[in-house]
Write an enzyme that holds these catalytic residues in place. Structure first.
Site, short mmCIF file in Angstrom:
data_model
loop_
_atom_site.label_atom_id
_atom_site.label_comp_id
_atom_site.label_asym_id
_atom_site.label_seq_id
_atom_site.Cartn_x
_atom_site.Cartn_y
_atom_site.Cartn_z
N HIS A 253 3.38 0.40 -0.22
CA HIS A 253 3.61 0.96 -1.55
C HIS A 253 2.47 1.90 -1.94
CE1 HIS A 253 6.92 -1.80 -2.09
NE2 HIS A 253 7.09 -1.45 -3.36
N HIS B 75 -0.09 -8.11 -2.02
CA HIS B 75 -1.15 -7.52 -1.20
C HIS B 75 -2.51 -7.96 -1.70
CE1 HIS B 75 1.20 -4.82 1.35
NE2 HIS B 75 1.91 -4.48 0.30
#
Length: 234
Positions: free
Chosen positions: A109, A165
């Protein structure tokens, strides 16, 4: 295991939404400037540049993900959805979910959003001459051209807030996307401090590289040939 026992949560910015933002934002901006300026060469060169940057970013990011294989912050619950760890540490969760949980580094992302939106920001900065004498002093143009960078930062930070993450994944992914966008932009466009930073190299003549002079000064044929030969030697 404390590092990987964060709760499983949905993405604040889903993958389809992220792809739409990263891909279509620079394309829409490119077509807006084309409709305003009508420069077909600039349109083609800009599309080629962003068309190079985004696939290149995707290939590099996913290659690193598959080689590195770092677990995500919610990996424990992906591996043991019932919360019970087996003695041999064999995952009991869905195989695809577990495999996806081993693709934390770097953040896709972050890299993809920074790649597409950084290119968009550079493109607008060039068109507005933000760092060249023609466009300095305009806070509005600076904010407009810098807004894609803010959007990419928010997308990247959301990946730590939803426990998908680690901060290192986001940092490296962001730098990776930014670097690829800058590299691909510079393949087609000059520095932002260049007097013709709003035009791709395909639209620049050798004489556009020369310093500005008085428009009343004209060069004869031999002088122009000498200057052109000197530029080619450089």
């Amino acid at each position: 295991m404390w590092l990987y026992k964060n709760p499983v949560t949905p993405s604040y910015v889903t993958t389809p939404v992220m792809f739409c933002i990263a891909v279509f934002t620079p394309i829409v901006v490119i077509f807006i400037f084309f409709s305003l300026r009508g420069e077909r060469t600039d349109l083609i060169q800009a599309l080629l540049a962003v068309g190079l940057a985004l696939p290149l970013c995707g290939i590099i990011t996913n290659s690193i993900k598959n080689i590195y294989g770092r677990p995500r912050p919610d990996y424990f619950w992906r591996c043991f959805p019932d919360g019970k760890m087996t003695s041999d540490l064999h995952c009991t969760g869905d195989l695809d979910t577990v495999m996806e949980g081993r693709k934390s580094f770097p953040s896709g992302h972050s890299s993809f959003s920074f790649c597409g939106l950084t290119f968009c920001a550079l493109y607008m900065m060039g068109k507005f001459h933000i760092f060249e004498s023609q466009g300095r002093g305009s806070a509005l143009k600076l904010c407009i051209s810098g807004s894609p960078l803010f959007a990419s930062l928010m997308i990247a930070l959301s990946r730590t807030a939803d426990y998908h993450h680690h901060w290192q994944d986001v940092l490296v992914g962001s730098l990776l996307g930014l670097s690829i966008a800058f590299m691909c932009y510079r393949q087609y466009y000059p520095f932002l401090t260049h007097v013709s930073c709003d035009k791709p190299y395909a639209m620049l003549t050798p004489y556009s590289e020369l310093p500005r002079t008085d428009s009343r000064v004209s060069l004869n044929y031999s002088e122009r040939k000498d200057i052109e030969a000197a530029i080619h030697m450089i």
